[in-house]
Design a protein around this motif. Structure first.
Motif, PDB file in Angstrom:
ATOM      1  N   MET A 185       0.768  -1.059   0.157  1.00 19.17           N
ATOM      2  CA  MET A 185       0.543  -0.132  -0.011  1.00 19.17           C
ATOM      3  C   MET A 185       1.116   1.291   0.022  1.00 19.17           C
ATOM      4  O   MET A 185       0.621   1.936  -0.419  1.00 19.17           O
ATOM      5  CB  MET A 185      -0.539   0.133   1.419  1.00 19.17           C
ATOM      6  CG  MET A 185      -1.973   1.315   1.324  1.00 19.17           C
ATOM      7  SD  MET A 185      -2.514   0.978   2.717  1.00 19.17           S
ATOM      8  CE  MET A 185      -3.500  -0.499   3.498  1.00 19.17           C
ATOM      9  N   LYS A 186       2.046   0.631   0.379  1.00 17.02           N
ATOM     10  CA  LYS A 186       2.768   2.397   0.995  1.00 17.02           C
ATOM     11  C   LYS A 186       3.327   2.602  -0.731  1.00 17.02           C
ATOM     12  O   LYS A 186       3.731   3.990  -0.552  1.00 17.02           O
ATOM     13  CB  LYS A 186       3.871   2.123   1.799  1.00 17.02           C
ATOM     14  CG  LYS A 186       5.282   4.074   1.935  1.00 17.02           C
ATOM     15  CD  LYS A 186       5.678   3.250   3.261  1.00 17.02           C
ATOM     16  CE  LYS A 186       6.489   4.578   3.791  1.00 17.02           C
ATOM     17  NZ  LYS A 186       5.961   5.576   3.578  1.00 17.02           N
ATOM     18  N   LYS A 187       3.388   1.871  -1.450  1.00 14.09           N
ATOM     19  CA  LYS A 187       4.476   2.570  -2.845  1.00 14.09           C
ATOM     20  C   LYS A 187       4.151   1.142  -4.327  1.00 14.09           C
ATOM     21  O   LYS A 187       4.261   0.261  -3.548  1.00 14.09           O
ATOM     22  CB  LYS A 187       5.080   2.639  -2.417  1.00 14.09           C
ATOM     23  CG  LYS A 187       6.061   3.018  -3.717  1.00 14.09           C
ATOM     24  CD  LYS A 187       5.790   4.377  -4.692  1.00 14.09           C
ATOM     25  CE  LYS A 187       6.202   4.379  -6.015  1.00 14.09           C
ATOM     26  NZ  LYS A 187       5.888   4.427  -7.017  1.00 14.09           N
ATOM     27  N   ASP A 188       2.785   0.832  -5.149  1.00  8.88           N
ATOM     28  CA  ASP A 188       2.325   0.464  -6.243  1.00  8.88           C
ATOM     29  C   ASP A 188       1.854  -0.479  -5.562  1.00  8.88           C
ATOM     30  O   ASP A 188       1.049  -0.975  -6.543  1.00  8.88           O
ATOM     31  CB  ASP A 188       3.370   0.232  -6.515  1.00  8.88           C
ATOM     32  CG  ASP A 188       4.839   1.187  -7.016  1.00  8.88           C
ATOM     33  OD1 ASP A 188       4.006   2.575  -7.563  1.00  8.88           O
ATOM     34  OD2 ASP A 188       6.203   1.279  -7.114  1.00  8.88           O
ATOM     35  N   GLY A 189       0.937  -0.370  -4.681  1.00  4.11           N
ATOM     36  CA  GLY A 189       0.433  -1.346  -4.244  1.00  4.11           C
ATOM     37  C   GLY A 189      -0.712  -1.523  -3.775  1.00  4.11           C
ATOM     38  O   GLY A 189      -1.376  -0.111  -3.366  1.00  4.11           O
ATOM     39  N   HIS A 190      -1.541  -2.137  -3.675  1.00  2.00           N
ATOM     40  CA  HIS A 190      -3.426  -1.919  -2.776  1.00  2.00           C
ATOM     41  C   HIS A 190      -2.958  -2.499  -0.887  1.00  2.00           C
ATOM     42  O   HIS A 190      -3.714  -2.733  -0.530  1.00  2.00           O
ATOM     43  CB  HIS A 190      -4.209  -2.902  -3.434  1.00  2.00           C
ATOM     44  CG  HIS A 190      -3.758  -2.100  -4.438  1.00  2.00           C
ATOM     45  ND1 HIS A 190      -4.720  -1.122  -5.027  1.00  2.00           N
ATOM     46  CD2 HIS A 190      -3.316  -2.887  -5.507  1.00  2.00           C
ATOM     47  CE1 HIS A 190      -4.348  -1.071  -6.607  1.00  2.00           C
ATOM     48  NE2 HIS A 190      -3.896  -2.187  -6.951  1.00  2.00           N
ATOM     49  N   VAL A 202       1.761  -7.168   6.202  1.00  5.23           N
ATOM     50  CA  VAL A 202       1.960  -6.639   8.168  1.00  5.23           C
ATOM     51  C   VAL A 202       0.597  -7.352   8.638  1.00  5.23           C
ATOM     52  O   VAL A 202       1.309  -7.298   9.545  1.00  5.23           O
ATOM     53  CB  VAL A 202       2.890  -5.191   8.731  1.00  5.23           C
ATOM     54  CG1 VAL A 202       2.732  -4.577   9.972  1.00  5.23           C
ATOM     55  CG2 VAL A 202       4.346  -4.737   7.549  1.00  5.23           C
ATOM     56  N   ALA A 203      -0.137  -6.019   8.046  1.00  9.95           N
ATOM     57  CA  ALA A 203      -1.697  -6.326   8.511  1.00  9.95           C
ATOM     58  C   ALA A 203      -2.286  -6.087   7.863  1.00  9.95           C
ATOM     59  O   ALA A 203      -2.993  -5.165   7.290  1.00  9.95           O
ATOM     60  CB  ALA A 203      -1.905  -5.404   9.679  1.00  9.95           C
ATOM     61  N   PRO A 204      -3.050  -8.100   7.068  1.00  4.94           N
ATOM     62  CA  PRO A 204      -3.484  -7.655   5.844  1.00  4.94           C
ATOM     63  C   PRO A 204      -4.822  -6.833   5.399  1.00  4.94           C
ATOM     64  O   PRO A 204      -5.507  -6.199   4.423  1.00  4.94           O
ATOM     65  CB  PRO A 204      -3.484  -8.919   4.908  1.00  4.94           C
ATOM     66  CG  PRO A 204      -1.910  -9.445   5.457  1.00  4.94           C
ATOM     67  CD  PRO A 204      -2.480  -8.741   7.012  1.00  4.94           C
ATOM     68  N   SER A 262      -6.110  -3.865   7.340  1.00  4.31           N
ATOM     69  CA  SER A 262      -5.475  -2.836   7.901  1.00  4.31           C
ATOM     70  C   SER A 262      -5.823  -1.508   6.719  1.00  4.31           C
ATOM     71  O   SER A 262      -5.282  -2.068   5.685  1.00  4.31           O
ATOM     72  CB  SER A 262      -4.277  -2.708   8.518  1.00  4.31           C
ATOM     73  OG  SER A 262      -4.114  -1.375   8.417  1.00  4.31           O
ATOM     74  N   PRO A 263      -6.597  -0.631   7.236  1.00  6.46           N
ATOM     75  CA  PRO A 263      -7.015   0.317   5.912  1.00  6.46           C
ATOM     76  C   PRO A 263      -5.613   0.962   5.760  1.00  6.46           C
ATOM     77  O   PRO A 263      -5.861   2.338   4.853  1.00  6.46           O
ATOM     78  CB  PRO A 263      -8.529   1.261   6.310  1.00  6.46           C
ATOM     79  CG  PRO A 263      -8.245   0.994   8.263  1.00  6.46           C
ATOM     80  CD  PRO A 263      -7.522  -0.102   8.052  1.00  6.46           C
ATOM     81  N   ARG A 264      -4.996   1.088   6.462  1.00 11.99           N
ATOM     82  CA  ARG A 264      -3.401   1.835   6.773  1.00 11.99           C
ATOM     83  C   ARG A 264      -2.610   1.525   6.985  1.00 11.99           C
ATOM     84  O   ARG A 264      -2.209   0.168   6.662  1.00 11.99           O
ATOM     85  CB  ARG A 264      -3.563   3.021   8.291  1.00 11.99           C
ATOM     86  CG  ARG A 264      -3.577   2.619   9.256  1.00 11.99           C
ATOM     87  CD  ARG A 264      -2.983   3.445  10.656  1.00 11.99           C
ATOM     88  NE  ARG A 264      -1.625   3.043  10.788  1.00 11.99           N
ATOM     89  CZ  ARG A 264      -1.008   3.896  11.707  1.00 11.99           C
ATOM     90  NH1 ARG A 264      -1.589   4.071  12.505  1.00 11.99           N
ATOM     91  NH2 ARG A 264       0.009   3.335  11.445  1.00 11.99           N
ATOM     92  N   CYS A 265      -0.904   2.390   6.290  1.00 13.00           N
ATOM     93  CA  CYS A 265       0.348   1.131   6.555  1.00 13.00           C
ATOM     94  C   CYS A 265       1.271   2.069   8.244  1.00 13.00           C
ATOM     95  O   CYS A 265       0.493   2.894   8.694  1.00 13.00           O
ATOM     96  CB  CYS A 265       0.807   2.202   5.352  1.00 13.00           C
ATOM     97  SG  CYS A 265       2.606   2.656   6.254  1.00 13.00           S
ATOM     98  N   TRP A 266       1.821   1.083   8.659  1.00 14.06           N
ATOM     99  CA  TRP A 266       2.009   0.750   9.334  1.00 14.06           C
ATOM    100  C   TRP A 266       3.369   1.283   9.616  1.00 14.06           C
ATOM    101  O   TRP A 266       4.306   0.732  10.283  1.00 14.06           O
ATOM    102  CB  TRP A 266       2.135  -0.441  10.333  1.00 14.06           C
ATOM    103  CG  TRP A 266       0.479  -0.773  10.695  1.00 14.06           C
ATOM    104  CD1 TRP A 266      -0.422  -1.131   9.642  1.00 14.06           C
ATOM    105  CD2 TRP A 266      -0.417   0.185  12.258  1.00 14.06           C
ATOM    106  NE1 TRP A 266      -1.414  -1.028   9.953  1.00 14.06           N
ATOM    107  CE2 TRP A 266      -1.674   0.056  11.685  1.00 14.06           C
ATOM    108  CE3 TRP A 266       0.173   0.342  12.605  1.00 14.06           C
ATOM    109  CZ2 TRP A 266      -2.933  -0.464  11.866  1.00 14.06           C
ATOM    110  CZ3 TRP A 266      -1.476   0.630  14.060  1.00 14.06           C
ATOM    111  CH2 TRP A 266      -2.529   0.124  13.474  1.00 14.06           C
ATOM    112  N   ALA A 267       3.784   1.971   8.526  1.00 10.40           N
ATOM    113  CA  ALA A 267       5.913   1.758   8.553  1.00 10.40           C
ATOM    114  C   ALA A 267       5.956   3.178   9.435  1.00 10.40           C
ATOM    115  O   ALA A 267       5.369   2.947  10.198  1.00 10.40           O
ATOM    116  CB  ALA A 267       5.931   2.713   6.941  1.00 10.40           C
TER     117      ALA A 267
END
Ligand code: FAD
Ligand code: SF4
Length: 328
Positions: free
Chosen positions: A140-145, A149-151, A153-158
């Motif tokens: 999700m953070k770049k180029d994907g959906h 880490v948390a499939p 999850s609606p958000r990124c946890w980086a």
């Protein structure tokens, strides 16, 4: 060997020029300072600016000055200068320590305060080559959906992995920002957002101009860092601890953790456990316990995550013990 993509490199000499260049470039433009984070990311195609605008030729970003209200540091001051400069080492030793613990001497010679405070968030599924990321259909953070880490999850946890950022928040620093709309000052704590993608609250065109540290008037602060290789690695946990003393009593405190969330995470319950105490063993244990509970590291950086969580208690204890020792 990973190669940089081709891009246009611009060298403005004033803030106004830089701002205009960024506005012209739009989303295809990126500011760069030392380049120790941006260029490796460009090589891995995590960031793909077509126009890179260097801030290193703008004189007002490289100054330092003592003011009545404290100390002001330009965003392009290098980490080496922060770590070695005597005014900072004497009055703001936690800042100098955090800067000194970043990476290696070569990277500290190039890397800047501003770049460190704006550092991209990190994740084991993101800090990889383009081919590696493509093999897992990106994220999700770049180029994907999806977030690996948390499939669900609606958000990124980086993870926020800057060493200096937790210290800036703990000290109650303020940041001067400049952009097409003019200048504004934000508290360091409000500069960060708990979102691995949109981890800064500033507008994309805004530059971090200077960091304003409060005057040293009865407070003290320390920074402790956990990482695998002491010579080199990013923090998997950073603890910035700040206390204000009145004699032998703590009148105020702030505990801020790096490496456990997408922003430097302040733990008000830990601070509360320290107020009106003499930093006794009991108060330190209560604060360490309070910091342990909300620290929720995820399985996307180095080490076993349950061990990292346990280490929160240990590192907060060590930081507070150091503060007590410095007082006596
Ligand atoms: C091997 C390795 C190890 C590292 N270890 C650590 C570590 O232990 N701890 C740590 O904290 N960091 C670490 N880093 C990351 C990096 O080297 C430092 O954080 C450094 O301080 C980044 O500063 P820079 O000037 O090089 O940033 P740049 O790469 O120039 O910029 C980083 C980001 O900040 C933005 N930016 C820079 N300056 C400004 C500004 N004034 N206004 C607005 N945006 C700005 C850029 O657009 C970019 O998005 C490491 C990097 C590498 C390659
Ligand atoms: S936390 Fe999820 S979305 Fe964010 S970088 Fe890692 S895998 Fe990607």
């Amino acid at each position: 060997m990973l190669r940089l993509p081709s891009f246009t490199y611009l060298q403005p000499h004033t803030l106004r020029e830089a701002s205009a260049m960024k506005a012209d470039a739009g989303p295809d433009g990126a500011y760069v300072a030392g380049g120790t984070d941006l260029y490796p990311n460009m090589k891995r195609r995590q960031q793909e600016p077509k126009v890179v605008i260097s801030l290193m030729g703008i004189p007002e970003l490289s100054g330092q000055a003592k003011r009545d209200t404290g100390y002001v540091i330009g965003s392009c001051v290098t980490l080496t200068h922060l770590a070695a400069g005597s005014p900072i080492r004497q009055a703001y030793s936690a800042v100098a320590t955090a800067a000194e613990l970043v990476s290696t001497p070569l990277l500290r010679n190039m890397g800047t305060l501003g770049g460190n405070l704006c550092l991209d968030t990190r994740c084991n599924y993101y800090d990889q080559t383009y081919e590696w990321r493509k093999a897992i259909d990106f994220c999700m953070k770049k180029d994907g959906h999806i977030c690996w880490v948390a499939p669900s999850s609606p958000r990124c946890w980086a993870v926020s992995s800057s060493d200096v950022a937790p210290v800036a928040v703990a000290l109650g620093a303020e940041f001067l920002l400049a952009g097409p709309q003019g200048e504004r000052v934000v508290p360091a704590g409000r500069f960060y957002s708990n979102d691995g993608i949109n981890y800064l609250t500033k507008q994309p065109d805004e530059m971090l101009v200077e960091v304003r540290l409060p005057a040293p008037d009865g407070w003290d602060a320390v920074y402790h860092k956990l990482r695998r290789r002491g010579s080199f690695d990013f923090p998997v946990l950073g603890v910035a601890a700040w206390v204000r003393w009145d004699g032998a009593t703590v009148t105020d405190a702030r505990i801020v953790l790096g490496g456990v969330a997408s922003r430097p995470q302040e733990i008000p319950e830990a601070a509360q456990a320290l107020r009106s105490t003499a930093l006794t063993d009991e108060a330190i244990a209560a604060a360490a316990d309070a910091a342990y509970r909300p620290a929720k590291p995820l399985d996307n950086t180095d080490f076993d995550l349950s061990w990292r969580k346990q280490m929160t208690r240990v590192y907060v204890t060590r930081a507070l013990q150091e503060l007590r020792q410095r007082r006596h």
